[in-house]
Write a protein that holds these residues in place. Structure first.
Motif, PDB file in Angstrom:
ATOM      1  N   PHE A 166       0.844  -1.191   0.000  1.00  0.00           N
ATOM      2  CA  PHE A 166       0.000   0.000   0.000  1.00  0.00           C
ATOM      3  C   PHE A 166       0.880   1.242   0.000  1.00  0.00           C
ATOM      4  O   PHE A 166       1.960   1.253   0.589  1.00  0.00           O
ATOM      5  CB  PHE A 166      -0.910   0.029   1.248  1.00  0.00           C
ATOM      6  CG  PHE A 166      -1.930  -1.066   1.282  1.00  0.00           C
ATOM      7  CD1 PHE A 166      -3.133  -0.926   0.609  1.00  0.00           C
ATOM      8  CD2 PHE A 166      -1.698  -2.238   1.982  1.00  0.00           C
ATOM      9  CE1 PHE A 166      -4.083  -1.930   0.646  1.00  0.00           C
ATOM     10  CE2 PHE A 166      -2.640  -3.253   2.027  1.00  0.00           C
ATOM     11  CZ  PHE A 166      -3.837  -3.099   1.355  1.00  0.00           C
ATOM     12  N   SER A 167       0.405   2.256  -0.640  1.00  0.00           N
ATOM     13  CA  SER A 167       1.103   3.546  -0.609  1.00  0.00           C
ATOM     14  C   SER A 167       0.063   4.660  -0.655  1.00  0.00           C
ATOM     15  O   SER A 167      -1.019   4.483  -1.216  1.00  0.00           O
ATOM     16  CB  SER A 167       2.076   3.677  -1.776  1.00  0.00           C
ATOM     17  OG  SER A 167       1.380   3.603  -3.013  1.00  0.00           O
ATOM     18  N   PHE A 168       0.397   5.781  -0.040  1.00  0.00           N
ATOM     19  CA  PHE A 168      -0.514   6.920   0.008  1.00  0.00           C
ATOM     20  C   PHE A 168      -0.214   7.860  -1.154  1.00  0.00           C
ATOM     21  O   PHE A 168       0.914   8.315  -1.327  1.00  0.00           O
ATOM     22  CB  PHE A 168      -0.385   7.663   1.339  1.00  0.00           C
ATOM     23  CG  PHE A 168      -0.856   6.859   2.519  1.00  0.00           C
ATOM     24  CD1 PHE A 168      -2.214   6.768   2.801  1.00  0.00           C
ATOM     25  CD2 PHE A 168       0.036   6.175   3.320  1.00  0.00           C
ATOM     26  CE1 PHE A 168      -2.662   6.019   3.876  1.00  0.00           C
ATOM     27  CE2 PHE A 168      -0.400   5.427   4.394  1.00  0.00           C
ATOM     28  CZ  PHE A 168      -1.760   5.346   4.678  1.00  0.00           C
ATOM     29  N   VAL A 169      -1.244   8.110  -1.923  1.00  0.00           N
ATOM     30  CA  VAL A 169      -1.101   9.009  -3.061  1.00  0.00           C
ATOM     31  C   VAL A 169      -1.217  10.454  -2.602  1.00  0.00           C
ATOM     32  O   VAL A 169      -0.487  11.334  -3.061  1.00  0.00           O
ATOM     33  CB  VAL A 169      -2.159   8.692  -4.142  1.00  0.00           C
ATOM     34  CG1 VAL A 169      -2.052   9.661  -5.312  1.00  0.00           C
ATOM     35  CG2 VAL A 169      -2.010   7.259  -4.617  1.00  0.00           C
ATOM     36  N   LYS A 170      -2.130  10.716  -1.691  1.00  0.00           N
ATOM     37  CA  LYS A 170      -2.333  12.072  -1.174  1.00  0.00           C
ATOM     38  C   LYS A 170      -1.564  12.221   0.130  1.00  0.00           C
ATOM     39  O   LYS A 170      -1.838  11.540   1.120  1.00  0.00           O
ATOM     40  CB  LYS A 170      -3.821  12.335  -0.942  1.00  0.00           C
ATOM     41  CG  LYS A 170      -4.112  13.714  -0.389  1.00  0.00           C
ATOM     42  CD  LYS A 170      -5.596  13.910  -0.121  1.00  0.00           C
ATOM     43  CE  LYS A 170      -5.864  15.286   0.490  1.00  0.00           C
ATOM     44  NZ  LYS A 170      -7.304  15.491   0.786  1.00  0.00           N
ATOM     45  N   ALA A 171      -0.584  13.095   0.128  1.00  0.00           N
ATOM     46  CA  ALA A 171       0.227  13.318   1.317  1.00  0.00           C
ATOM     47  C   ALA A 171      -0.630  13.871   2.451  1.00  0.00           C
ATOM     48  O   ALA A 171      -1.454  14.761   2.249  1.00  0.00           O
ATOM     49  CB  ALA A 171       1.370  14.287   0.994  1.00  0.00           C
TER      50      ALA A 171
END
Length: 293
Positions: A166-171
């Motif tokens: 998983f990774s966050f696109v919106k900081a």
């Protein structure tokens, strides 16, 4: 007195301004002129649209320099446009100059063609209009699309094994969620809309119906037509059908479009009055299949 295209292009404007600028007596006529000027200022501004030009290769071109010591350069005849553009590309880096193309001539001895305003064929204009509508619709859909906040990357399973991350696109999105607390559902991208084989004719007709509804919204809109009884709604269908019949008989394309959309809208209103539409049935808290005519 010099001619001013901005002033002299409007009939009567110069005389009006002269009376205002040099009033002999401050009488009622002066104030009448003020009212005329105010009315002129309230006229809607007409935006000038750019005109596409069709420029033949042999059309004369002229390069004029701001520096009076440099003579203008004229290009005419075979290959004049290509030569003028190449020369312009070179000198415009070092000199303040202007490139002109001829659009009219008054010499009988000059046989070179002039540039003319380009008018797109009807089919091209219709296609451009369709493209513009599609682009506007795409922009509308994209503006309503949710903002991506998280991304899942997963490998294809091979014999039960596979990596994912998983990774966050919106900081900062995770911190925002922690501040408010609660459950946050993540959705996949919506599937592309599936086109129907009748869209080619249904969608343009739907646009006509929508346009007529908005054009007649001042007559009461949906609360107004729901006040009709069934018999009145049926009579309205026949009334607009008669107008459509006259338009077809006269072969008036604009009227045919308008009245055909009106007939379709009246049929829709009839269904709405009879509670045969799902939207109406939902308002009445009963399924449309249970509604009897």
């Amino acid at each position: 007195m010099t001619n001013n295209p901005t002033i002299d292009g409007v009939p009567g404007l110069r005389a009006l301004l002269e009376r205002l600028a040099y009033p002999k007596d401050c009488d009622d006529g002066y104030f009448d002129d003020v009212e005329l000027l105010r009315a002129l200022l309230e006229v809607p501004v007409v935006e000038c649209q750019p005109v596409a030009l069709s420029i033949p290769e042999e059309c004369p071109h002229l390069i004029v320099f701001d520096d009076n010591d440099r003579e203008s350069m004229l290009f005419a005849g075979a290959g004049s446009r290509s030569a003028a553009l190449k020369t312009w590309e070179k000198i415009s880096m070092s000199w303040n100059a202007h490139l002109f193309v001829r659009i009219e001539r008054n010499s009988r001895d000059d046989r070179y063609p002039s540039a003319e305003a380009y008018t797109a064929p009807p089919e091209v204009a219709a296609l451009q209009s369709t493209i513009a509508q599609l682009q506007a619709r795409i922009a509308e859909l994209e503006s309503a699309r949710g903002e991506p906040v998280m991304k899942l990357e997963a490998e294809r399973l091979l014999q039960g094994d596979g990596e994912y991350a998983f990774s966050f696109v919106k900081a900062g999105w995770l911190e925002e969620c922690r501040k408010t607390g609660g459950e946050f559902l993540l959705f996949t991208a919506p599937p592309a809309p599936v086109s129907d084989k009748y869209d080619e004719v249904l969608l343009p007709f739907l646009s006509l119906m929508r346009a007529e509804l908005h054009a007649n919204a001042h007559k009461g809109d949906r609360p107004g037509w729901l006040q009709m009884d069934r018999n009145t709604a049926v009579l309205e269908v026949f009334y607009h059908l008669g107008k459509l019949h006259q338009a077809v008989h006269r072969d008036e394309s604009a009227a045919i479009k308008e009245h055909a959309a009106d007939v379709a809208n009246m049929c829709m209103m009839l269904l709405d009055v009879c509670a045969c539409l799902d939207a109406t049935a939902a308002l009445n808290n009963k399924p449309s299949t249970e509604v009897k005519p």
